[in-house]
Design a protein around this motif. Structure first.
Motif, PDB file in Angstrom:
ATOM      1  N   ASP A   1       0.819  -1.214   0.000  1.00  0.00           N
ATOM      2  CA  ASP A   1       0.000   0.000   0.000  1.00  0.00           C
ATOM      3  C   ASP A   1       0.858   1.273   0.000  1.00  0.00           C
ATOM      4  O   ASP A   1       0.500   2.272  -0.623  1.00  0.00           O
ATOM      5  CB  ASP A   1      -0.995   0.001   1.161  1.00  0.00           C
ATOM      6  CG  ASP A   1      -0.338  -0.068   2.530  1.00  0.00           C
ATOM      7  OD1 ASP A   1       0.786  -0.584   2.641  1.00  0.00           O
ATOM      8  OD2 ASP A   1      -0.967   0.400   3.502  1.00  0.00           O
ATOM      9  N   VAL A   2       2.009   1.204   0.660  1.00  0.00           N
ATOM     10  CA  VAL A   2       2.926   2.355   0.678  1.00  0.00           C
ATOM     11  C   VAL A   2       3.536   2.553  -0.710  1.00  0.00           C
ATOM     12  O   VAL A   2       3.601   3.677  -1.226  1.00  0.00           O
ATOM     13  CB  VAL A   2       4.026   2.160   1.744  1.00  0.00           C
ATOM     14  CG1 VAL A   2       5.066   3.271   1.669  1.00  0.00           C
ATOM     15  CG2 VAL A   2       3.400   2.090   3.133  1.00  0.00           C
ATOM     16  N   LEU A   3       3.964   1.455  -1.337  1.00  0.00           N
ATOM     17  CA  LEU A   3       4.537   1.541  -2.679  1.00  0.00           C
ATOM     18  C   LEU A   3       3.510   2.091  -3.665  1.00  0.00           C
ATOM     19  O   LEU A   3       3.840   2.921  -4.519  1.00  0.00           O
ATOM     20  CB  LEU A   3       5.049   0.170  -3.131  1.00  0.00           C
ATOM     21  CG  LEU A   3       5.724   0.132  -4.503  1.00  0.00           C
ATOM     22  CD1 LEU A   3       6.950   1.048  -4.534  1.00  0.00           C
ATOM     23  CD2 LEU A   3       6.104  -1.295  -4.863  1.00  0.00           C
ATOM     24  N   TYR A   4       2.272   1.653  -3.530  1.00  0.00           N
ATOM     25  CA  TYR A   4       1.191   2.148  -4.385  1.00  0.00           C
ATOM     26  C   TYR A   4       1.085   3.673  -4.299  1.00  0.00           C
ATOM     27  O   TYR A   4       1.011   4.371  -5.311  1.00  0.00           O
ATOM     28  CB  TYR A   4      -0.132   1.490  -3.975  1.00  0.00           C
ATOM     29  CG  TYR A   4      -1.353   2.102  -4.593  1.00  0.00           C
ATOM     30  CD1 TYR A   4      -1.677   1.857  -5.929  1.00  0.00           C
ATOM     31  CD2 TYR A   4      -2.189   2.936  -3.860  1.00  0.00           C
ATOM     32  CE1 TYR A   4      -2.805   2.427  -6.505  1.00  0.00           C
ATOM     33  CE2 TYR A   4      -3.322   3.505  -4.428  1.00  0.00           C
ATOM     34  CZ  TYR A   4      -3.624   3.248  -5.745  1.00  0.00           C
ATOM     35  OH  TYR A   4      -4.731   3.816  -6.321  1.00  0.00           O
ATOM     36  N   LYS A   5       1.116   4.220  -3.088  1.00  0.00           N
ATOM     37  CA  LYS A   5       1.011   5.664  -2.892  1.00  0.00           C
ATOM     38  C   LYS A   5       2.217   6.390  -3.494  1.00  0.00           C
ATOM     39  O   LYS A   5       2.078   7.444  -4.121  1.00  0.00           O
ATOM     40  CB  LYS A   5       0.882   5.993  -1.403  1.00  0.00           C
ATOM     41  CG  LYS A   5      -0.455   5.592  -0.819  1.00  0.00           C
ATOM     42  CD  LYS A   5      -0.492   5.825   0.671  1.00  0.00           C
ATOM     43  CE  LYS A   5      -1.770   5.272   1.279  1.00  0.00           C
ATOM     44  NZ  LYS A   5      -1.775   5.331   2.732  1.00  0.00           N
TER      45      LYS A   5
END
Length: 166
Positions: free
Chosen positions: A127-131
């Motif tokens: 989810d962090v990489l997505y952001k």
């Protein structure tokens, strides 16, 4: 279509990609590109930067952040649309799929008192990489696309030929 392939691409890693070009009758030559890895001479303002997996992208946005950001800026300043094509597969078909990605480096198996135990380690979460990647797309006008390794050559031809879905 004639494609320029960056000379820094490892021959072993792109063997199947070049075989796809050959089977499709696409001409190519190998020469250093200023940015990215694949460019059609028909549209030098669209360049693909191939990544071998999500772990490489994680490395680009953490340890290699300055170098990677500079590449994105260089492309943007010169009117180049940079498409980052990640050969990951395993159910990752779009940027949104990253939210559910589990980093294989997030757990480490250690032996404690004679028993194997999984412990959590600090690692990039999906989810962090997505952001982060969404922010890079918005800020620098690049685009992150995903494919199975077996389809990379075909996907490069689709993208450079202008026949791809975002």
């Amino acid at each position: 279509m004639t494609i320029q392939v960056d000379s820094r691409e490892k021959a072993r890693a792109i063997k199947k990609i070049l075989a796809t070009f050959d089977s499709e009758g696409v001409k190519y030559y190998i020469s250093k590109l200023w940015t990215g890895d694949y460019m059609s001479l028909d549209n030098p303002r669209l360049i693909i930067d191939r990544k071998q997996n999500i772990s490489e992208i994680c490395n680009n946005v953490t340890q290699d952040h300055t170098r990677f950001r500079n590449e994105l800026i260089r492309a943007q300043e010169n009117g180049i649309k940079l498409v980052i094509l990640c050969e990951h597969g395993n159910g990752i078909n779009s940027l949104q799929d990253l939210v559910f990605w589990v980093n294989p480096r997030a757990k480490k198996r250690v032996r404690i008192d004679g028993k194997w135990t999984d412990i959590d380690v600090k690692a990039m979460k999906g989810d962090v990489l997505y952001k982060i990647l969404n922010t890079l797309q918005d800020k620098y006008g690049c685009e992150f696309l995903f494919c199975d390794k077996k389809d990379t050559g075909k996907r490069i031809l689709e993208i450079l030929g202008g026949c791809y879905d975002t």
